[in-house]
Design a protein around this motif. Structure first.
Motif, PDB file in Angstrom:
ATOM      1  N   PRO A  72       2.035   7.723   5.486  1.00 47.97           N
ATOM      2  CA  PRO A  72       1.795   7.880   6.924  1.00 47.97           C
ATOM      3  C   PRO A  72       2.073   6.619   7.744  1.00 47.97           C
ATOM      4  O   PRO A  72       2.261   6.714   8.963  1.00 47.97           O
ATOM      5  N   TRP A  73       2.104   5.444   7.098  1.00 49.16           N
ATOM      6  CA  TRP A  73       2.389   4.212   7.827  1.00 49.16           C
ATOM      7  C   TRP A  73       3.824   3.736   7.619  1.00 49.16           C
ATOM      8  O   TRP A  73       4.239   2.733   8.221  1.00 49.16           O
ATOM      9  N   ARG A  78       0.540   3.938   1.428  1.00 47.53           N
ATOM     10  CA  ARG A  78       0.683   4.531   2.756  1.00 47.53           C
ATOM     11  C   ARG A  78       1.802   3.879   3.563  1.00 47.53           C
ATOM     12  O   ARG A  78       2.254   4.443   4.566  1.00 47.53           O
ATOM     13  N   SER A  79       2.229   2.672   3.135  1.00 44.97           N
ATOM     14  CA  SER A  79       3.269   1.936   3.857  1.00 44.97           C
ATOM     15  C   SER A  79       4.659   2.146   3.266  1.00 44.97           C
ATOM     16  O   SER A  79       5.635   1.600   3.792  1.00 44.97           O
ATOM     17  N   LEU A  83     -10.727   1.959  13.075  1.00 46.76           N
ATOM     18  CA  LEU A  83      -9.313   2.291  13.220  1.00 46.76           C
ATOM     19  C   LEU A  83      -8.622   2.247  11.860  1.00 46.76           C
ATOM     20  O   LEU A  83      -9.039   1.506  10.971  1.00 46.76           O
ATOM     21  N   PRO A  84      -7.549   3.033  11.670  1.00 47.08           N
ATOM     22  CA  PRO A  84      -6.838   3.015  10.396  1.00 47.08           C
ATOM     23  C   PRO A  84      -6.347   1.618  10.062  1.00 47.08           C
ATOM     24  O   PRO A  84      -5.698   0.954  10.890  1.00 47.08           O
ATOM     25  N   GLY A  85      -6.664   1.137   8.884  1.00 46.47           N
ATOM     26  CA  GLY A  85      -6.263  -0.191   8.466  1.00 46.47           C
ATOM     27  C   GLY A  85      -6.903  -0.521   7.137  1.00 46.47           C
ATOM     28  O   GLY A  85      -7.498   0.328   6.473  1.00 46.47           O
ATOM     29  N   ILE A  86      -6.803  -1.784   6.740  1.00 50.85           N
ATOM     30  CA  ILE A  86      -7.318  -2.239   5.452  1.00 50.85           C
ATOM     31  C   ILE A  86      -8.042  -3.552   5.671  1.00 50.85           C
ATOM     32  O   ILE A  86      -7.490  -4.485   6.254  1.00 50.85           O
ATOM     33  N   PHE A  96      -3.727  -3.885  10.246  1.00 53.42           N
ATOM     34  CA  PHE A  96      -3.476  -2.541  10.755  1.00 53.42           C
ATOM     35  C   PHE A  96      -1.990  -2.227  10.664  1.00 53.42           C
ATOM     36  O   PHE A  96      -1.149  -3.129  10.683  1.00 53.42           O
ATOM     37  N   ARG A 131      -8.937  -7.797   8.745  1.00 51.61           N
ATOM     38  CA  ARG A 131      -8.494  -6.408   8.735  1.00 51.61           C
ATOM     39  C   ARG A 131      -7.073  -6.349   9.267  1.00 51.61           C
ATOM     40  O   ARG A 131      -6.775  -6.885  10.337  1.00 51.61           O
ATOM     41  N   ASP A 161       0.835  -1.196   0.000  1.00 53.45           N
ATOM     42  CA  ASP A 161       0.000   0.000   0.000  1.00 53.45           C
ATOM     43  C   ASP A 161       0.872   1.250   0.000  1.00 53.45           C
ATOM     44  O   ASP A 161       1.899   1.308   0.666  1.00 53.45           O
TER      45      ASP A 161
END
Length: 230
Positions: free
Chosen positions: A59-60, A53-54, A90-93, A105, A103, A51
């Motif tokens: 942000p991750w 974001r990772s 919570l933020p995650g996928i 995180f 899910r 992702d």
């Protein structure tokens, strides 16, 4: 073990420890099939790693780097009903399989879980397959389980997640892109004893468990097998 490996292990142990949380949805009246849950957990790890974001300045990304610099720990917890809905805030996928929902995180400190995840149970992830899974589909990565080990479904979900991660690291950029664009096709199957011995000796990525729970340290749990057509 060489002295270099000992130093690397010591450095990993000395670093701040993080864990990748995965939560599987297990409703009392409609639990997922075991293999479906395992495959969905493996894909969830891959989705997190790839992702945007990772990676880079996402942000991750810092949390993922800190996690990878220490012991690569994953913990699977279960949720249903309101617990699952709270986890979804919570933020995650959330990754779905045939029926399974998992899910994933961003990594969190080992002793710093968000309270809505910390309260979830680790035990109780016993799942079964209603029938034997079919042969893996052509083109799928196969995460082979050790036929001699018995683990809870939650433990196996963490193990195949690690197998998927080792495979991701082993692939070059083109193979990663092709696998991701195909939706990360992955199958989880238990190898026969003779096939398992061949796999472990083949040079393919092998997961060796740290031994924190259920099985002895150093146990080979998963071998990752994939020949991408790129």
């Amino acid at each position: 073990m060489s002295s270099e490996n000992v130093i690397e292990a010591d450095e990993r142990d000395a670093a701040p420890q993080f864990v990748l949380p995965l939560v599987v949805r297990i409703e009392k009246t409609a639990p997922p099939a075991r293999t479906d849950a395992l495959e969905t957990a493996a894909r969830a790890v891959l989705v997190m790693l790839s992702d945007e974001r990772s990676t880079g300045d996402g942000p991750w990304a810092r949390a993922v780097r800190d996690w990878e610099d220490a012991r690569i720990r994953k913990v699977v917890r279960r949720a249903r009903g309101a617990e699952w809905r709270r986890a979804g805030l919570l933020p995650g996928i959330t990754v779905t399989g045939a029926e399974a929902e998992v899910r994933v995180f961003p990594p969190v400190p080992l002793d710093g879980w968000p309270k809505d995840l910390a309260r979830l149970q680790v035990s109780g992830t016993e799942l079964a397959d209603p029938s034997a899974p079919p042969p893996p589909a052509p083109g799928a990565a196969v995460l082979w389980l050790n036929p001699e080990l018995r683990m809870s479904a939650g433990k196996e979900m963490a193990q195949v997640g690690h197998g998927a991660q080792l495979l991701w690291w082993a692939l070059d950029g083109a193979a990663r892109t092709a696998w991701r664009e195909a939706g990360f096709p992955v199958a989880v199957r238990t190898a026969g004893p003779e096939r398992w011995a061949e796999l472990v000796a083949s040079g393919r990525p092998v997961v060796r468990d740290a031994g924190f729970t259920e099985i002895a340290p150093g146990s080979a749990t998963v071998v990752s097998d994939y020949s991408p057509a790129v």
